[in-house]
Design a protein around this motif. Structure first.
Motif, PDB file in Angstrom:
ATOM      1  N   ALA A  10      -1.766   1.568  -0.643  1.00 55.56           N
ATOM      2  CA  ALA A  10      -1.146   0.262  -0.899  1.00 55.56           C
ATOM      3  C   ALA A  10      -0.361  -0.184   0.337  1.00 55.56           C
ATOM      4  O   ALA A  10      -0.321   0.515   1.353  1.00 55.56           O
ATOM      5  CB  ALA A  10      -0.232   0.357  -2.115  1.00 55.56           C
ATOM      6  N   ASN A  11       0.267  -1.336   0.233  1.00 58.30           N
ATOM      7  CA  ASN A  11       1.060  -1.876   1.339  1.00 58.30           C
ATOM      8  C   ASN A  11       2.245  -0.972   1.677  1.00 58.30           C
ATOM      9  O   ASN A  11       2.861  -0.389   0.785  1.00 58.30           O
ATOM     10  CB  ASN A  11       1.621  -3.252   0.949  1.00 58.30           C
ATOM     11  CG  ASN A  11       0.644  -4.356   1.268  1.00 58.30           C
ATOM     12  OD1 ASN A  11       0.213  -4.504   2.394  1.00 58.30           O
ATOM     13  ND2 ASN A  11       0.278  -5.109   0.251  1.00 58.30           N
ATOM     14  N   THR A  13       2.547   1.865   2.978  1.00 57.28           N
ATOM     15  CA  THR A  13       2.488   3.313   2.732  1.00 57.28           C
ATOM     16  C   THR A  13       2.303   4.077   4.038  1.00 57.28           C
ATOM     17  O   THR A  13       2.184   5.300   4.033  1.00 57.28           O
ATOM     18  CB  THR A  13       1.336   3.672   1.759  1.00 57.28           C
ATOM     19  OG1 THR A  13       0.127   3.037   2.207  1.00 57.28           O
ATOM     20  CG2 THR A  13       1.651   3.214   0.355  1.00 57.28           C
ATOM     21  N   THR A  85      -8.659  -1.101   2.195  1.00 55.26           N
ATOM     22  CA  THR A  85      -8.115  -1.080   0.847  1.00 55.26           C
ATOM     23  C   THR A  85      -9.004  -0.154   0.000  1.00 55.26           C
ATOM     24  O   THR A  85      -8.587   0.947  -0.326  1.00 55.26           O
ATOM     25  CB  THR A  85      -8.019  -2.498   0.266  1.00 55.26           C
ATOM     26  OG1 THR A  85      -9.165  -3.236   0.659  1.00 55.26           O
ATOM     27  CG2 THR A  85      -6.774  -3.181   0.759  1.00 55.26           C
ATOM     28  N   TYR A  87      -9.792   0.321  -3.027  1.00 53.84           N
ATOM     29  CA  TYR A  87      -9.091   0.963  -4.128  1.00 53.84           C
ATOM     30  C   TYR A  87     -10.060   1.513  -5.171  1.00 53.84           C
ATOM     31  O   TYR A  87      -9.784   2.483  -5.833  1.00 53.84           O
ATOM     32  CB  TYR A  87      -8.157  -0.044  -4.825  1.00 53.84           C
ATOM     33  CG  TYR A  87      -6.960  -0.464  -3.999  1.00 53.84           C
ATOM     34  CD1 TYR A  87      -6.643   0.189  -2.815  1.00 53.84           C
ATOM     35  CD2 TYR A  87      -6.129  -1.492  -4.438  1.00 53.84           C
ATOM     36  CE1 TYR A  87      -5.545  -0.188  -2.074  1.00 53.84           C
ATOM     37  CE2 TYR A  87      -5.025  -1.871  -3.695  1.00 53.84           C
ATOM     38  CZ  TYR A  87      -4.735  -1.221  -2.517  1.00 53.84           C
ATOM     39  OH  TYR A  87      -3.637  -1.601  -1.795  1.00 53.84           O
ATOM     40  N   TYR A 136       4.152  -3.607  -4.632  1.00 53.08           N
ATOM     41  CA  TYR A 136       3.297  -2.631  -3.951  1.00 53.08           C
ATOM     42  C   TYR A 136       2.996  -1.436  -4.865  1.00 53.08           C
ATOM     43  O   TYR A 136       1.900  -0.897  -4.863  1.00 53.08           O
ATOM     44  CB  TYR A 136       3.971  -2.130  -2.670  1.00 53.08           C
ATOM     45  CG  TYR A 136       4.173  -3.200  -1.608  1.00 53.08           C
ATOM     46  CD1 TYR A 136       3.499  -4.419  -1.673  1.00 53.08           C
ATOM     47  CD2 TYR A 136       5.030  -2.975  -0.531  1.00 53.08           C
ATOM     48  CE1 TYR A 136       3.695  -5.386  -0.699  1.00 53.08           C
ATOM     49  CE2 TYR A 136       5.221  -3.934   0.449  1.00 53.08           C
ATOM     50  CZ  TYR A 136       4.559  -5.149   0.355  1.00 53.08           C
ATOM     51  OH  TYR A 136       4.745  -6.093   1.320  1.00 53.08           O
ATOM     52  N   ARG A 137       4.025  -1.049  -5.634  1.00 49.90           N
ATOM     53  CA  ARG A 137       3.826   0.097  -6.530  1.00 49.90           C
ATOM     54  C   ARG A 137       2.800  -0.234  -7.607  1.00 49.90           C
ATOM     55  O   ARG A 137       1.933   0.564  -7.937  1.00 49.90           O
ATOM     56  CB  ARG A 137       5.148   0.479  -7.204  1.00 49.90           C
ATOM     57  CG  ARG A 137       6.111   1.169  -6.277  1.00 49.90           C
ATOM     58  CD  ARG A 137       6.952   2.203  -7.026  1.00 49.90           C
ATOM     59  NE  ARG A 137       7.769   2.942  -6.082  1.00 49.90           N
ATOM     60  CZ  ARG A 137       9.019   2.604  -5.731  1.00 49.90           C
ATOM     61  NH1 ARG A 137       9.572   1.547  -6.280  1.00 49.90           N
ATOM     62  NH2 ARG A 137       9.680   3.327  -4.868  1.00 49.90           N
ATOM     63  N   GLU A 139       0.440  -2.324  -7.269  1.00 50.62           N
ATOM     64  CA  GLU A 139      -0.851  -2.374  -6.579  1.00 50.62           C
ATOM     65  C   GLU A 139      -1.423  -0.959  -6.444  1.00 50.62           C
ATOM     66  O   GLU A 139      -2.627  -0.749  -6.622  1.00 50.62           O
ATOM     67  CB  GLU A 139      -0.609  -2.991  -5.207  1.00 50.62           C
ATOM     68  CG  GLU A 139      -1.843  -3.517  -4.528  1.00 50.62           C
ATOM     69  CD  GLU A 139      -1.480  -4.021  -3.132  1.00 50.62           C
ATOM     70  OE1 GLU A 139      -0.514  -4.791  -3.015  1.00 50.62           O
ATOM     71  OE2 GLU A 139      -2.157  -3.609  -2.179  1.00 50.62           O
ATOM     72  N   ALA A 140      -0.560  -0.015  -6.135  1.00 50.20           N
ATOM     73  CA  ALA A 140      -1.007   1.365  -5.939  1.00 50.20           C
ATOM     74  C   ALA A 140      -1.602   1.940  -7.220  1.00 50.20           C
ATOM     75  O   ALA A 140      -2.469   2.815  -7.179  1.00 50.20           O
ATOM     76  CB  ALA A 140       0.156   2.229  -5.463  1.00 50.20           C
ATOM     77  N   ILE A 143      -5.379   2.027  -7.592  1.00 49.18           N
ATOM     78  CA  ILE A 143      -6.225   2.914  -6.789  1.00 49.18           C
ATOM     79  C   ILE A 143      -6.867   3.979  -7.670  1.00 49.18           C
ATOM     80  O   ILE A 143      -6.176   4.733  -8.345  1.00 49.18           O
ATOM     81  CB  ILE A 143      -5.403   3.589  -5.667  1.00 49.18           C
ATOM     82  CG1 ILE A 143      -4.834   2.520  -4.728  1.00 49.18           C
ATOM     83  CG2 ILE A 143      -6.265   4.589  -4.898  1.00 49.18           C
ATOM     84  CD1 ILE A 143      -3.935   3.063  -3.637  1.00 49.18           C
TER      85      ILE A 143
END
Ligand SMILES: [Zn+2]
Length: 301
Positions: A10-11, A13, A85, A87, A136-137, A139-140, A143
């Motif tokens: 993610a962003n 990281t 990315t 993901y 961001y979290r 978004e992660a 994954i």
């Protein structure tokens, strides 16, 4: 043996930092998906307003452009590291299948950035993005952790600079599921392309074919070409405004200031049509406009 390395996460990281530290100094060719996304957005002249459905296509196009450059570099005998990315398993599988088809003996490794909360927070703060961390979290969480069944040789977790091999048990079922999802996605995109092409042709044909013109003010209707309407003083697409978008629809004898368009434009609030605020006549006009150009091809009952 040629080497392909993906660094995903993610962003904020630490992907870029990690690549710089471990790979770019070792003579590897490094790419960053962000450069390709920016290029596509610039080519499309996309500002903050991106047409619905377009974002996905932009991202797919960026993925494709990067893949082409990776293949070129590998063909020249260079090892490649790519910040990406990717993901979802299906996106990685699409890439890996294309890479394996083009390059024999390719070793593919994936590094997944999994920073501790403290490290992640520090990274985000350094970038002035501490307020984005929550996003961001989230978004992660999207994954799907990579699996060898995707065709990857080695998978690593990177935790605050510490690189750990993490090979989960193979899940062969994800390969077929991904291939099927990709096939469905391709079919959907093709259907959308075809529908867009049909609409483009229909809109183009409206310049030549006769169609129904309805004056929203006096109620007059006439079946004629756009040129005939224009010569008779009508305000109507395609000469005035666009089909399907609110604008005046009047004959040569009626006034712009009596149109729904004028009413909405001068309402003093945001120029948005709310159907519940319209009179029955205005509602007929509005729905006809929304349905253009199809709504003008046959006479209204
Ligand atoms: Zn009229």
């Amino acid at each position: 043996m040629p080497k392909m390395i993906f660094v995903i996460g993610a962003n904020a990281t630490g992907k870029t930092h990690f690549i710089r530290q471990c790979f770019s100094g070792n003579g590897m060719t490094c790419f960053n998906i962000k450069d390709y996304q920016q290029r596509v957005y610039q080519e499309e002249k996309a500002g903050s307003l991106i047409p619905p459905g377009a974002q996905f296509r932009y991202l797919m196009r960026a993925n494709q452009l990067l893949l082409e450059d990776i293949l070129k570099a590998l063909a020249q005998g260079r090892d490649v590291a790519a910040e990406h990315t990717l993901y979802m398993a299906k996106r990685r599988i699409a890439y890996i299948d294309a890479l394996r088809k083009a390059v024999t003996d390719l070793t593919i490794s994936v590094y997944v950035m999994c920073p501790s909360d403290a490290q992640w927070e520090a990274n985000a703060s350094r970038r002035g993005e501490a307020d984005q961390l929550q996003r961001y979290r989230k978004e992660a969480e999207l994954i799907e952790f990579p699996n060898v069944s995707e065709g990857i040789d080695a998978i690593y977790e990177v935790v605050d600079g510490d690189v750990r091999l993490r090979m989960d048990p193979p899940r062969p079922e994800i390969y077929e599921a991904a291939k099927q999802a990709l096939a469905e996605e391709a079919a959907r995109l093709q259907r959308e392309d075809e529908a867009r092409e049909r609409r483009k042709q229909l809109i183009g044909s409206m310049r030549e074919r006769p169609f129904w013109h309805y004056c929203e003010v006096c109620g007059k209707s006439q079946f004629m070409t756009a040129q005939e309407a224009y010569d008779a003083g009508w305000d109507y697409p395609p000469h005035m405004g666009d089909f399907g978008l609110l604008g005046p629809r009047t004959c040569g004898g009626c006034r712009l200031t009596d149109t729904l368009y004028w009413k909405i434009l001068t309402s003093g609030t945001l120029p948005i049509v709310r159907e519940k605020d319209l009179t029955p006549e205005e509602l007929v006009t509005w729905r006809r406009i929304r349905g253009e150009p199809e709504s003008l091809l046959t006479e209204e009952a």
